[in-house]
Design a protein around this motif. Structure first.
Motif, mmCIF file in Angstrom:
data_model
loop_
_atom_site.group_PDB
_atom_site.id
_atom_site.type_symbol
_atom_site.label_atom_id
_atom_site.label_comp_id
_atom_site.label_asym_id
_atom_site.label_seq_id
_atom_site.Cartn_x
_atom_site.Cartn_y
_atom_site.Cartn_z
ATOM 1 N N ASP A 100 26.391 34.548 30.643
ATOM 2 C CA ASP A 100 26.292 34.715 32.083
ATOM 3 C C ASP A 100 26.087 33.358 32.760
ATOM 4 O OD1 ASP A 100 24.174 36.969 33.977
ATOM 5 O OD2 ASP A 100 25.674 35.530 34.609
ATOM 6 N N THR A 109 40.878 29.852 48.137
ATOM 7 C CA THR A 109 41.063 29.871 46.679
ATOM 8 C C THR A 109 41.866 31.099 46.276
ATOM 9 O OG1 THR A 109 39.042 28.639 46.315
ATOM 10 C CG2 THR A 109 39.862 29.914 44.452
ATOM 11 N N PHE A 146 34.103 39.857 40.928
ATOM 12 C CA PHE A 146 34.370 40.448 42.250
ATOM 13 C C PHE A 146 33.584 39.664 43.303
ATOM 14 C CE2 PHE A 146 34.921 44.464 44.884
ATOM 15 C CZ PHE A 146 36.311 44.427 44.824
ATOM 16 N N GLY A 147 33.497 38.329 43.088
ATOM 17 C CA GLY A 147 32.796 37.465 44.041
ATOM 18 C C GLY A 147 33.765 36.945 45.085
ATOM 19 N N ASN A 148 33.518 35.728 45.557
ATOM 20 C CA ASN A 148 34.375 35.161 46.599
ATOM 21 C C ASN A 148 35.838 35.161 46.147
ATOM 22 O OD1 ASN A 148 35.890 32.621 47.601
ATOM 23 N ND2 ASN A 148 34.378 33.004 49.189
ATOM 24 N N ALA A 149 36.092 34.601 44.971
ATOM 25 C CA ALA A 149 37.471 34.489 44.489
ATOM 26 C C ALA A 149 38.057 35.869 44.168
ATOM 27 C CB ALA A 149 37.517 33.579 43.261
ATOM 28 N N ASP A 187 32.290 42.956 37.289
ATOM 29 C CA ASP A 187 31.282 41.984 37.714
ATOM 30 C C ASP A 187 30.319 41.822 36.545
ATOM 31 O OD1 ASP A 187 29.493 44.119 37.760
ATOM 32 O OD2 ASP A 187 29.818 44.494 39.897
ATOM 33 N N VAL A 188 29.171 41.203 36.802
ATOM 34 C CA VAL A 188 28.252 40.907 35.706
ATOM 35 C C VAL A 188 27.736 42.186 35.016
ATOM 36 C CG1 VAL A 188 26.235 40.787 37.226
ATOM 37 C CG2 VAL A 188 26.269 39.441 35.109
ATOM 38 N N GLY A 217 28.586 39.710 44.961
ATOM 39 C CA GLY A 217 29.830 40.102 44.288
ATOM 40 C C GLY A 217 29.618 41.165 43.238
ATOM 41 N N ASN A 261 32.942 44.165 30.110
ATOM 42 C CA ASN A 261 33.909 43.126 30.464
ATOM 43 C C ASN A 261 34.858 42.869 29.293
ATOM 44 O OD1 ASN A 261 33.721 41.397 33.113
ATOM 45 N ND2 ASN A 261 31.686 42.197 32.718
ATOM 46 N N ALA A 319 38.288 35.729 36.936
ATOM 47 C CA ALA A 319 37.800 35.067 38.160
ATOM 48 C C ALA A 319 36.274 35.112 38.185
ATOM 49 C CB ALA A 319 38.385 35.742 39.395
ATOM 50 N N ALA A 320 35.661 34.946 36.990
ATOM 51 C CA ALA A 320 34.197 35.031 36.951
ATOM 52 C C ALA A 320 33.584 33.775 36.332
ATOM 53 C CB ALA A 320 33.764 36.274 36.199
ATOM 54 N N ILE A 321 33.595 33.703 35.023
ATOM 55 C CA ILE A 321 32.887 32.608 34.338
ATOM 56 C C ILE A 321 33.749 32.041 33.201
ATOM 57 C CG2 ILE A 321 30.559 33.403 34.887
ATOM 58 C CD1 ILE A 321 30.571 34.569 31.980
ATOM 59 N N ALA A 329 39.053 31.479 37.594
ATOM 60 C CA ALA A 329 37.759 30.871 37.261
ATOM 61 C C ALA A 329 37.982 29.509 36.625
ATOM 62 C CB ALA A 329 36.992 31.770 36.298
ATOM 63 N N ASN A 330 36.932 28.721 36.565
ATOM 64 C CA ASN A 330 37.005 27.445 35.861
ATOM 65 C C ASN A 330 36.746 27.676 34.377
ATOM 66 O OD1 ASN A 330 37.515 25.653 37.997
ATOM 67 N ND2 ASN A 330 35.375 25.716 38.616
HETATM 68 N N1 NAD Z 1 35.153 30.394 45.372
HETATM 69 C C1 NAD Z 1 35.930 29.333 45.253
HETATM 70 O O1 NAD Z 1 36.386 28.750 46.259
HETATM 71 C C2 NAD Z 1 36.340 28.816 43.905
HETATM 72 C C3 NAD Z 1 37.180 27.694 43.825
HETATM 73 C C4 NAD Z 1 37.606 27.234 42.570
HETATM 74 C C5 NAD Z 1 37.162 27.892 41.430
HETATM 75 N N2 NAD Z 1 36.333 28.975 41.539
HETATM 76 C C6 NAD Z 1 35.869 29.581 40.295
HETATM 77 O O2 NAD Z 1 36.057 30.994 40.316
HETATM 78 C C7 NAD Z 1 35.008 31.630 39.594
HETATM 79 C C8 NAD Z 1 34.311 32.627 40.496
HETATM 80 O O3 NAD Z 1 33.839 31.958 41.658
HETATM 81 P P1 NAD Z 1 33.287 32.754 42.928
HETATM 82 O O4 NAD Z 1 33.159 31.772 44.024
HETATM 83 O O5 NAD Z 1 34.083 34.002 43.123
HETATM 84 O O6 NAD Z 1 31.817 33.132 42.390
HETATM 85 P P2 NAD Z 1 30.833 34.255 42.920
HETATM 86 O O7 NAD Z 1 29.471 33.824 42.534
HETATM 87 O O8 NAD Z 1 31.128 34.602 44.337
HETATM 88 O O9 NAD Z 1 31.234 35.554 42.030
HETATM 89 C C9 NAD Z 1 31.153 35.561 40.640
HETATM 90 C C10 NAD Z 1 31.545 36.938 40.136
HETATM 91 O O10 NAD Z 1 31.513 36.906 38.700
HETATM 92 C C11 NAD Z 1 30.668 37.952 38.219
HETATM 93 N N3 NAD Z 1 30.030 37.548 36.963
HETATM 94 C C12 NAD Z 1 28.968 36.731 36.781
HETATM 95 N N4 NAD Z 1 28.653 36.671 35.470
HETATM 96 C C13 NAD Z 1 29.542 37.465 34.832
HETATM 97 C C14 NAD Z 1 29.737 37.826 33.482
HETATM 98 N N5 NAD Z 1 28.927 37.379 32.520
HETATM 99 N N6 NAD Z 1 30.743 38.654 33.194
HETATM 100 C C15 NAD Z 1 31.555 39.142 34.165
HETATM 101 N N7 NAD Z 1 31.411 38.856 35.453
HETATM 102 C C16 NAD Z 1 30.416 38.017 35.775
HETATM 103 C C17 NAD Z 1 29.668 38.174 39.327
HETATM 104 O O11 NAD Z 1 29.043 39.448 39.210
HETATM 105 C C18 NAD Z 1 30.582 38.052 40.549
HETATM 106 O O12 NAD Z 1 31.298 39.250 40.733
HETATM 107 C C19 NAD Z 1 34.098 30.498 39.099
HETATM 108 O O13 NAD Z 1 34.510 30.111 37.819
HETATM 109 C C20 NAD Z 1 34.382 29.385 40.089
HETATM 110 O O14 NAD Z 1 34.071 28.116 39.555
HETATM 111 C C21 NAD Z 1 35.914 29.447 42.742
#
Ligand code: NAD
Length: 427
Positions: A4, A203, A232-235, A255-256, A279, A291, A305-307, A328-329
């Motif tokens: 996580d 993104t 299901f976060g921002n991305a 999600d997590v 998210g 997951n 799009a999570a971790i 995700a990265n």
């Molecule tokens: N938001 C951006 O503009 C942006 C830009 C480039 C890259 N990213 C990459 O996209 C990914 C997500 O970013 P974000 O901004 O949506 O993050 P966020 O924090 O808004 O959402 C993260 C989501 O991942 C879920 N998550 C967390 N741990 C988890 C797990 N162990 N298993 C499954 N799901 C899990 C969370 O519940 C949530 O739904 C990251 O890797 C981030 O680096 C985001």
């Protein structure tokens, strides 16, 4: 257990971030070798040219002073000022910030922006801090790094657990220190402070455009295509909405807490409505998959799009998707990249798939510099043009040089930086 992003086990997280740095360096080395650059270019690019560690004292609401550690990495400024987000997270490490700054350089190279990569981070738990404490921390960070940042030096932006309000505080602190308003110092600002239309969903918009291009190459129609989105976060949430609007069938999201699945397509509008600000939404349902199970379900397009480290040598053979797009990265290991590529799966790597954010950040900076602001439509049109060009460039490089998409993206991303460093007489 899934690793996580909120894992409390510091050791595990440190190992992960070291892995990320090492695997990034491995691919950079391979890309430079393929392009015929000598070892000294790799020696320059394998680490940031500047790495600052700061200590930030903050008086907390209970009256006690807590001292936080922050970082700012500037990977390479041969092309132009460095640029990249600041993350607030308890598990931030120096190696992670270094690796992320290198990724920012690669992304800037892939979309041909006049930047090098930068990244910042503060070791903190923002979810347990008050608004006032977060403001004091944000301002303290800017005071600590003010000598090395600026609109023509290094331009921060939002990242994990930082948002437009935090950017506004940082902008205000910087403007006070410099004694002039300088909106181009930071991007991801609120619209009224010089932010850009389309930044928040940039993104996901970029990922959507990349998916459209990848689908064309695979002969998959988006209308009716079965899509799985992890996170299901921002991305992830914006992406689910855009794909749903494009007529795709979102068969699973996660999600997590776990994953939801419906082979006939989930009710995305309902899930978006019920999702909280972190998210998460699946905890509202009893019928959940893990997951891990979700990643192996039948689908056309899979979007982690999570971790990081979600597709590994353990499950890469079981992935059913024809296209994997890394929103995700670092969600796919290098070993898994090889397996997916050998299986004929089109993998769109993170450094290409998630360039939408930095591209619209660049647009924001350009608008700030010229003092003339664009409409939402102008932003979207320019974004599409930039991303389609970048996708084609990477895709064509992969085919002409017979390399996988990740190596191709690194080759495209590293070339401008290496050339700029050479012209400047650095290497
Ligand atoms: N938001 C951006 O503009 C942006 C830009 C480039 C890259 N990213 C990459 O996209 C990914 C997500 O970013 P974000 O901004 O949506 O993050 P966020 O924090 O808004 O959402 C993260 C989501 O991942 C879920 N998550 C967390 N741990 C988890 C797990 N162990 N298993 C499954 N799901 C899990 C969370 O519940 C949530 O739904 C990251 O890797 C981030 O680096 C985001």
């Amino acid at each position: 257990m899934d690793k996580d992003v909120t894992a409390s086990d510091g050791e595990v997280q440190k190992e992960d971030s070291l892995d990320v740095l090492q695997s990034t360096q491995t691919v950079i080395k391979e890309a430079l070798d393929k392009l015929g650059y000598p070892e000294e270019v790799y020696e320059l690019l394998k680490e940031p040219v500047r790495m600052l560690t700061v200590r930030i004292p903050v008086r907390m609401d209970d009256g006690k002073v807590k001292v936080f550690t922050g970082y700012r990495a500037q990977h390479n400024d041969a092309v132009g000022p460095t640029k990249g987000g600041v993350r607030f997270h308890p598990d931030v490490t120096m190696d992670e910030v270094k690796a992320l700054s290198i990724w920012m350089s690669l992304k800037a190279g892939i979309v041909d922006l006049p930047y090098g990569g930068g990244k910042g981070g503060i070791v903190c738990e923002p979810r347990k801090m008050s608004f006032r404490e977060l403001e004091a921390l944000s301002r303290g960070y800017v005071r600590a790094i003010s000598q090395v940042v600026g609109p023509n030096k290094d331009i921060p932006a939002p990242d994990v657990f930082t948002n437009s309000q935090i950017m506004a505080w940082m902008l205000d602190e910087y403007s006070r220190i410099r004694e002039f308003d300088s909106p181009g110092f930071i991007t991801g600002k609120p619209l009224v402070l010089g932010g850009s239309h389309g930044r928040e969903s940039a993104t996901a918009k970029g990922v959507t455009i990349v998916i459209e291009e990848a689908a064309k190459r695979k002969g998959i129609k988006l209308e009716g295509a079965r899509v799985i989105i992890q996170g299901f976060g921002n991305a992830g949430s914006y992406l689910a909405k855009f794909m749903h609007d494009a007529g795709a069938k979102i068969v699973a999201i996660s999600d997590v807490y776990g994953a939801l699945y419906d082979k006939d397509g989930l009710d995305i509008d309902y899930l978006l409505d019920r999702r909280d600000s972190f998210g998460t939404v699946t905890n509202l349902f009893k019928d959940r998959l893990t997951n891990k199970e979700m990643l192996e379900l039948d689908c056309d397009i899979l979007v982690p799009a999570a971790i990081q480290n979600q597709i590994t040598s353990e499950n890469a053979h079981n992935i059913k998707a024809e296209i994997v797009v890394e929103a995700a990265n670092g969600p796919t290991t290098l070993e898994a990249t090889k397996i997916l590529t050998e299986r004929g799966i089109l993998l769109v790597p993170d450094v290409l798939a998630s360039v939408g954010g930095v591209t619209v950040s660049y647009f924001e900076w350009v608008q700030n510099n010229q003092g003339y602001y664009w409409s939402e439509q102008e932003v979207q049109e320019k974004l599409r043009e930039v991303i389609v060009k970048a996708f084609n460039n990477v895709y064509n490089t992969a085919h002409s040089r017979k390399v996988d998409m990740r190596l191709a993206a690194y080759m495209v991303g590293v070339r401008k930086m290496a050339e700029a460093a050479r012209f400047r007489g650095w290497v």
